[in-house]
Design an enzyme around this catalytic site. Structure first.
Site, PDB file in Angstrom:
ATOM      1  N   CYS A  42       0.915  -1.236   0.138  1.00  0.00           N
ATOM      2  CA  CYS A  42      -0.140   0.037  -0.107  1.00  0.00           C
ATOM      3  C   CYS A  42       1.001   1.307  -0.224  1.00  0.00           C
ATOM      4  CB  CYS A  42      -0.815   0.135   1.017  1.00  0.00           C
ATOM      5  SG  CYS A  42      -2.150   1.299   1.264  1.00  0.00           S
ATOM      6  N   ASP A  44       0.275   3.800   1.645  1.00  0.00           N
ATOM      7  CA  ASP A  44       0.415   4.207   3.065  1.00  0.00           C
ATOM      8  C   ASP A  44       1.905   4.696   3.596  1.00  0.00           C
ATOM      9  OD1 ASP A  44       0.180   4.583   6.268  1.00  0.00           O
ATOM     10  OD2 ASP A  44      -1.925   4.028   5.948  1.00  0.00           O
ATOM     11  N   ARG A  46       3.109   4.835   6.464  1.00  0.00           N
ATOM     12  CA  ARG A  46       3.419   4.014   7.419  1.00  0.00           C
ATOM     13  C   ARG A  46       4.098   2.628   7.084  1.00  0.00           C
ATOM     14  NH1 ARG A  46      -2.111   5.182  10.426  1.00  0.00           N
ATOM     15  NH2 ARG A  46      -2.729   4.550   8.134  1.00  0.00           N
ATOM     16  N   HIS A  98      -1.978  -4.098   5.151  1.00  0.00           N
ATOM     17  CA  HIS A  98      -1.944  -3.642   6.274  1.00  0.00           C
ATOM     18  C   HIS A  98      -3.433  -3.372   6.950  1.00  0.00           C
ATOM     19  CE1 HIS A  98      -2.794   0.837   5.806  1.00  0.00           C
ATOM     20  NE2 HIS A  98      -2.456   0.536   4.622  1.00  0.00           N
ATOM     21  N   CYS A 101      -6.329  -0.489   6.942  1.00  0.00           N
ATOM     22  CA  CYS A 101      -5.959   0.473   5.503  1.00  0.00           C
ATOM     23  C   CYS A 101      -7.311   1.449   5.170  1.00  0.00           C
ATOM     24  CB  CYS A 101      -5.759  -0.423   4.488  1.00  0.00           C
ATOM     25  SG  CYS A 101      -5.364   0.225   2.868  1.00  0.00           S
TER      26      CYS A 101
HETATM   27 CO    CO Z   1      -3.542   1.307   2.902  1.00  0.00          CO
END
Ligand code: CO
Length: 209
Positions: A42, A44, A46, A98, A101
């Site tokens: 992803c 993201d 993080r 994750h 999400c």
């Molecule tokens: Co995500």
């Protein structure tokens, strides 16, 4: 004046630190890359691929998009897979989702988010397929997390169904597709045990002779 000076300062320190432990590191890498892994994760912030598995530049080939999707008409992702499999001859493809999400969460709702709704349609389709089981869960966090896992499983299947992966298997290339999920809350990875190593393990409908 250079903008984002702090990032350039960070970079200088980072490059110096690596050179200190291995003076030839960048010279060696500049000649070739030979990663064994393709990571599809992803976007993201993080969930940074290299950091999570504590690997250096050169060790993982990476593709990231919102909700770690492998869509059959996405030339970007398919090109990455083709290059990784056919040219780099990577041995493992890892789909890493994750928990929590935002893309998955958005796909479960009905808000109008604009262009991204078209992308998240792919996740909505998976939600629809499993809606009875997902909606049976009591709290929202559990429902989102289950769809995060089911989404990874679906993307593993999508990768195995590509002509790229099936051709590689047919040619006798050693290639394993893995489904993992990462917890932002404690930094720990979990293997979803959906690993596929050959065409016998995929659905008959998608198998190419
Ligand atoms: Co995500």
């Amino acid at each position: 004046m250079r903008v984002l000076q702090n990032l350039f300062d960070n970079n200088k320190r980072w490059a110096a630190k690596i050179k200190e432990s291995d003076p030839d590191f960048f010279a060696k890498l500049s000649r070739q890359q030979s990663p064994e892994y393709l990571w599809i994760g992803c976007s993201d912030s993080r969930v940074p691929a290299n950091e999570i598995v504590d690997m250096l530049p050169g060790e993982i080939f990476v593709h990231r998009n919102i909700a770690n999707l492998v869509v059959h008409t996405d030339l970007n992702c398919l090109s990455v897979i083709q290059y990784a499999v056919e040219v780099l001859k990577i041995k493992h493809i890892i789909v890493c989702g994750h928990y929590g999400c935002g893309g998955i969460q958005a796909a479960m709702g009905s808000e109008d988010l604009g262009l991204i709704d078209n992308w998240l349609r792919n996740v909505k389709d998976i939600y629809r397929q499993h809606q009875v089981n997902i909606d049976a869960l009591q709290n929202e966090k559990e429902r989102v997390d289950l769809l995060c896992e089911l989404n990874v499983i679906e993307q593993v299947a999508n990768i195995c169904h590509t002509t790229i992966v099936q051709r590689a298997w047919k040619a006798g290339q050693e290639l394993t597709v893995h489904g993992w999920i990462y917890s932002i809350e404690d930094g720990v990875l979990k293997d979803l045990d959906v690993c596929v190593t050959n065409p016998e393990e995929i659905s008959q409908t998608h198998r190419i002779k």
